[in-house]
Design an enzyme around this catalytic site. Structure first.
Site, mmCIF file in Angstrom:
data_model
loop_
_atom_site.group_PDB
_atom_site.id
_atom_site.type_symbol
_atom_site.label_atom_id
_atom_site.label_comp_id
_atom_site.label_asym_id
_atom_site.label_seq_id
_atom_site.Cartn_x
_atom_site.Cartn_y
_atom_site.Cartn_z
ATOM 1 N N ASP A 1 0.934 -1.090 0.209
ATOM 2 C CA ASP A 1 -0.175 0.040 0.017
ATOM 3 C C ASP A 1 1.129 1.293 0.293
ATOM 4 O O ASP A 1 1.859 1.544 0.430
ATOM 5 C CB ASP A 1 -1.088 -0.127 1.638
ATOM 6 C CG ASP A 1 -1.862 1.022 1.245
ATOM 7 O OD1 ASP A 1 -2.405 1.351 0.164
ATOM 8 O OD2 ASP A 1 -1.909 1.761 2.196
ATOM 9 N N THR B 1 -3.521 4.437 -3.469
ATOM 10 C CA THR B 1 -1.936 5.999 -3.151
ATOM 11 C C THR B 1 -0.860 5.717 -3.940
ATOM 12 O O THR B 1 0.307 6.296 -4.143
ATOM 13 C CB THR B 1 -1.811 5.292 -1.990
ATOM 14 O OG1 THR B 1 -2.139 4.414 -2.301
ATOM 15 C CG2 THR B 1 -3.396 5.595 -0.593
ATOM 16 N N THR B 2 -0.450 4.596 -4.814
ATOM 17 C CA THR B 2 0.611 4.761 -5.331
ATOM 18 C C THR B 2 0.489 4.990 -6.126
ATOM 19 O O THR B 2 1.288 5.851 -6.599
ATOM 20 C CB THR B 2 1.531 2.862 -5.899
ATOM 21 O OG1 THR B 2 0.323 1.566 -4.622
ATOM 22 C CG2 THR B 2 1.939 2.870 -6.084
ATOM 23 N N ASP C 1 -9.237 -0.885 1.808
ATOM 24 C CA ASP C 1 -8.727 -0.870 0.541
ATOM 25 C C ASP C 1 -10.225 -1.379 -0.191
ATOM 26 O O ASP C 1 -10.757 -0.704 -0.622
ATOM 27 C CB ASP C 1 -7.524 -1.041 -0.277
ATOM 28 C CG ASP C 1 -6.064 -0.115 -0.377
ATOM 29 O OD1 ASP C 1 -6.425 0.596 1.142
ATOM 30 O OD2 ASP C 1 -5.247 -0.126 -1.550
HETATM 31 P P1 ADP Z 1 -2.773 1.910 -5.868
HETATM 32 O O1 ADP Z 1 -2.541 1.538 -4.523
HETATM 33 O O2 ADP Z 1 -2.952 3.215 -6.541
HETATM 34 O O3 ADP Z 1 -3.954 1.884 -5.724
HETATM 35 P P2 ADP Z 1 -2.239 -0.749 -7.197
HETATM 36 O O4 ADP Z 1 -1.095 -1.739 -6.526
HETATM 37 O O5 ADP Z 1 -3.746 -1.040 -6.452
HETATM 38 O O6 ADP Z 1 -2.174 0.553 -6.976
HETATM 39 O O7 ADP Z 1 -3.005 -1.009 -8.322
HETATM 40 C C1 ADP Z 1 -3.671 -0.084 -8.617
HETATM 41 C C2 ADP Z 1 -3.257 -0.550 -9.918
HETATM 42 O O8 ADP Z 1 -3.587 -1.917 -10.645
HETATM 43 C C3 ADP Z 1 -4.621 0.652 -11.000
HETATM 44 O O9 ADP Z 1 -4.155 1.307 -12.122
HETATM 45 C C4 ADP Z 1 -5.633 -0.882 -11.415
HETATM 46 O O10 ADP Z 1 -6.372 -0.550 -12.489
HETATM 47 C C5 ADP Z 1 -5.209 -2.076 -11.805
HETATM 48 N N1 ADP Z 1 -5.037 -2.772 -11.908
HETATM 49 C C6 ADP Z 1 -5.839 -3.728 -10.954
HETATM 50 N N2 ADP Z 1 -6.323 -4.092 -10.964
HETATM 51 C C7 ADP Z 1 -5.739 -4.448 -12.430
HETATM 52 C C8 ADP Z 1 -6.175 -5.997 -13.677
HETATM 53 N N3 ADP Z 1 -6.671 -7.723 -13.687
HETATM 54 N N4 ADP Z 1 -5.473 -5.840 -15.010
HETATM 55 C C9 ADP Z 1 -5.234 -4.928 -14.572
HETATM 56 N N5 ADP Z 1 -4.763 -3.774 -14.456
HETATM 57 C C10 ADP Z 1 -4.582 -3.358 -12.978
HETATM 58 MG MG MG Z 2 -5.084 -0.442 -4.945
#
Ligand code: ADP
Ligand code: MG
Length: 544
Positions: A60, A93-94, A390
């Site tokens: 996170d 958040t990332t 989340d």
């Molecule tokens: P954050 O802290 O920003 O939420 P995450 O590590 O949760 O970071 O990553 C979120 C990103 O991953 C988003 O841009 C989301 O659209 C993408 N994402 C999540 N699941 C999938 C998936 N199954 N296929 C492609 N992209 C995905």
């Molecule tokens: Mg996320």
């Protein structure tokens, strides 16, 4: 080893103007590098060990940023936006940190060439405004649907939020639980009415959702074995009263010269305690919870009268019980009347793994539920809790603000295309700046590819082509190393996340660009002015 990026105090740049700006941008870049690899379903986790040796494993962004002890003043801005994104919408958040860093990186050449920061800021604001309009335009409204359809949608959003986490294997299982938990709340969806309890041991699938309040059985004295462990329609006394005999020396100092006198003191103590206990018993309560300890005498007394008691109940659990079951937390035994007692349909003490839990179900007042998480290591459970947080936030957000966009870089590519198209219609520096921001937006799909080990250049080219042809929901397909229509693939994210993330990222970038000098006051404890001759004050008259 401190888990900090070495942006040490000694090294802090104190220059002004352009060099200062560039150095601030560079500092932000190193923060971004720290969280870059965690983005997306194939992102890596970070193991952070703090000064006390406590290890945390997390994916996170906000948690990682909080744990890094960042001291660079400009770079701290990024930590703040990650935290605010966490508080506001809970996910993304990332992304927000990556976007802010990338915007800065893309405009850095312009800063170096001497474009005035104000001009850059204006361009960023313009680009942001265009993006907002486009997102609101594109977002798919979830119009009044049947309960089943709404549920399916919520589960998909929860699954997308969890797909980048450690628990992605179990995301279907958990998305059901999360949606159940959120739907069990009342309209305001208060987050603190979902309790999360962790019990190490067992497998993740043994996690369960209890509708009502549940907390770990507190420490209890001999005598509790005899108390009943299950009631129907019970009345709950919530106390902030100590029901324990104090060792005499704790309270006061009394000088006595014979045993009889001493006995009187002891008797008086017992009498006070028994009076309190009798009052509680008279109120008709059959479950007694107290924030303060309940001693062995009291435990025995309650057990004899078929009353269940638990002392040292954590404050948040007591509060949640109060909200759910009604009643009031009493600080004196004198006014315990039936009307201050909480009510619930069913109370029981139950074994969960190696722990015993007190469960209150069928609470009349507030709707609440408790997640009991099971799993291997402590760190793993903690990360599970954060991931569920989340997902819970996402589900709440989607219920409140019911529109979604496709994730996996789809929305970012579409916005990037929009800005690039727009930039071609205007003249001047702004054209280049907006195009730079358009490029900056591509960081999300690019990083998703990089983290999965895909050829980012290749996939981005395909995506640009698709979007130019009108495939607005095309994004990275993590499973096929290709692109796909992520709306159809059900990689959905609430549009509010993207709106919030873009706004926060743009604002942070603007803020960093508008600072051109850092002035640090000396640290407390240091002499206020080294080397100055004014130390003695003016009125002294005679030179020393
Ligand atoms: P954050 O802290 O920003 O939420 P995450 O590590 O949760 O970071 O990553 C979120 C990103 O991953 C988003 O841009 C989301 O659209 C993408 N994402 C999540 N699941 C999938 C998936 N199954 N296929 C492609 N992209 C995905
Ligand atoms: Mg996320």
């Amino acid at each position: 080893m401190q888990p900090q990026i070495v942006l040490l105090k000694e090294g802090t740049d104190t220059s002004q103007g352009k060099p200062q700006l560039v150095s601030n941008i560079n500092a932000c870049q190193s923060i971004v590098d720290a969280v870059r690899t965690t983005l997306g379903p194939r992102g890596m986790d970070k193991l952070i060990v703090d000064a006390h040796g406590k290890a945390t494993i997390s994916n996170d962004g906000a948690t990682i940023m909080k744990l890094l002890e960042i001291i660079h003043p400009a770079a701290k801005t990024l930590v703040d936006i990650a935290k605010s994104q966490d508080a506001e919408v809970g996910d993304g958040t990332t992304s927000v940190v990556l976007l802010a860093g990338e915007f800065l990186k893309q405009v850095k050449p312009f800063v170096e060439e001497g474009v005035h920061p104000r001009v850059i800021i204006k361009a960023i604001r313009k680009a942001l405004q265009l993006c907002m309009e486009k997102i609101n335009d594109m977002a798919v409204q979830i119009v009044e649907q049947s309960k089943d359809q709404q549920r399916a949608l919520l589960e998909k959003c929860a699954a997308t939020a969890m797909s980048s986490k450690l628990i992605h294997q179990q995301k279907d299982f958990f998305s059901r639980i999360v949606v159940d938990a959120v739907l069990s709340l009342d309209e305001l969806l208060p987050l603190n009415m979902i309790g999360i309890k962790k019990v190490t041991g067992g497998s993740l699938e043994e996690s369960q959702l209890v509708s009502g309040v549940a907390f770990k059985k507190t420490f209890s004295y001999a005598g509790f074995e005899m108390a009943p462990k299950s009631y129907d329609n019970c009345k709950i006394a919530l106390l902030n009263i100590e029901l324990e005999l104090k060792a005499e020396r704790d309270n006061a100092e009394i000088r006595v010269d014979n045993v009889k006198e001493y006995q009187k003191v002891v008797d008086a103590e017992w009498q006070i305690l028994y009076n309190k206990l009798a009052k509680i018993h008279e109120s008709g309560a059959n479950v007694v919870l107290s924030k303060l300890p309940i001693g062995d005498v009291a435990t025995q007394y309650f057990a004899d009268r078929d009353i269940f008691c638990a002392g040292r109940v954590p404050e948040e659990d007591l509060k949640r019980t109060m909200k759910a079951c009604g009643g009031a937390v009493m600080t004196t035994a004198n006014d315990i009347k039936p009307n201050v007692l909480g009510l619930c349909k069913h109370f029981e003490e139950r074994q969960v793994g190696g722990e015993r839990f007190n469960l209150f179900q069928g609470c009349p007042n507030a709707k609440t539920s408790t997640l009991i998480l099971r799993g291997g290591a402590e760190q793993f459970l903690e990360e599970t809790e954060r991931s569920l947080h989340d997902a819970i936030m996402i589900v709440r957000r989607t219920i409140k603000h019911d529109s979604v966009v496709a994730g996996g870089g789809a929305i970012e590519m579409e916005l990037s295309k929009l800005l690039r198209d727009y930039s071609r219609t205007i003249a001047g520096k702004e054209q280049l700046l907006i195009a730079a921001i358009a490029k900056g937006l591509e960081i999300i799909p690019r990083q998703l590819c990089d983290n999965a080990g895909f050829d980012a250049t290749n996939i981005l080219n395909k995506l640009r082509q698709k979007h130019a042809q009108g495939g607005q929901w095309f994004g990275v397909d993590i499973n096929k190393e290709d692109i796909s229509d992520n709306y159809e693939q059900c990689v959905w994210e609430p549009s509010i996340i993207k709106i919030n993330a873009l706004t926060a990222a743009a604002e942070a970038a603007c803020m960093i660009l508008s600072v051109d000098e850092t002035i640090k006051s000396p640290k407390a404890g240091e002499p206020p002015m080294a080397g100055g001759g004014m130390g003695m004050g003016r009125g002294m008259g005679r030179p020393m």
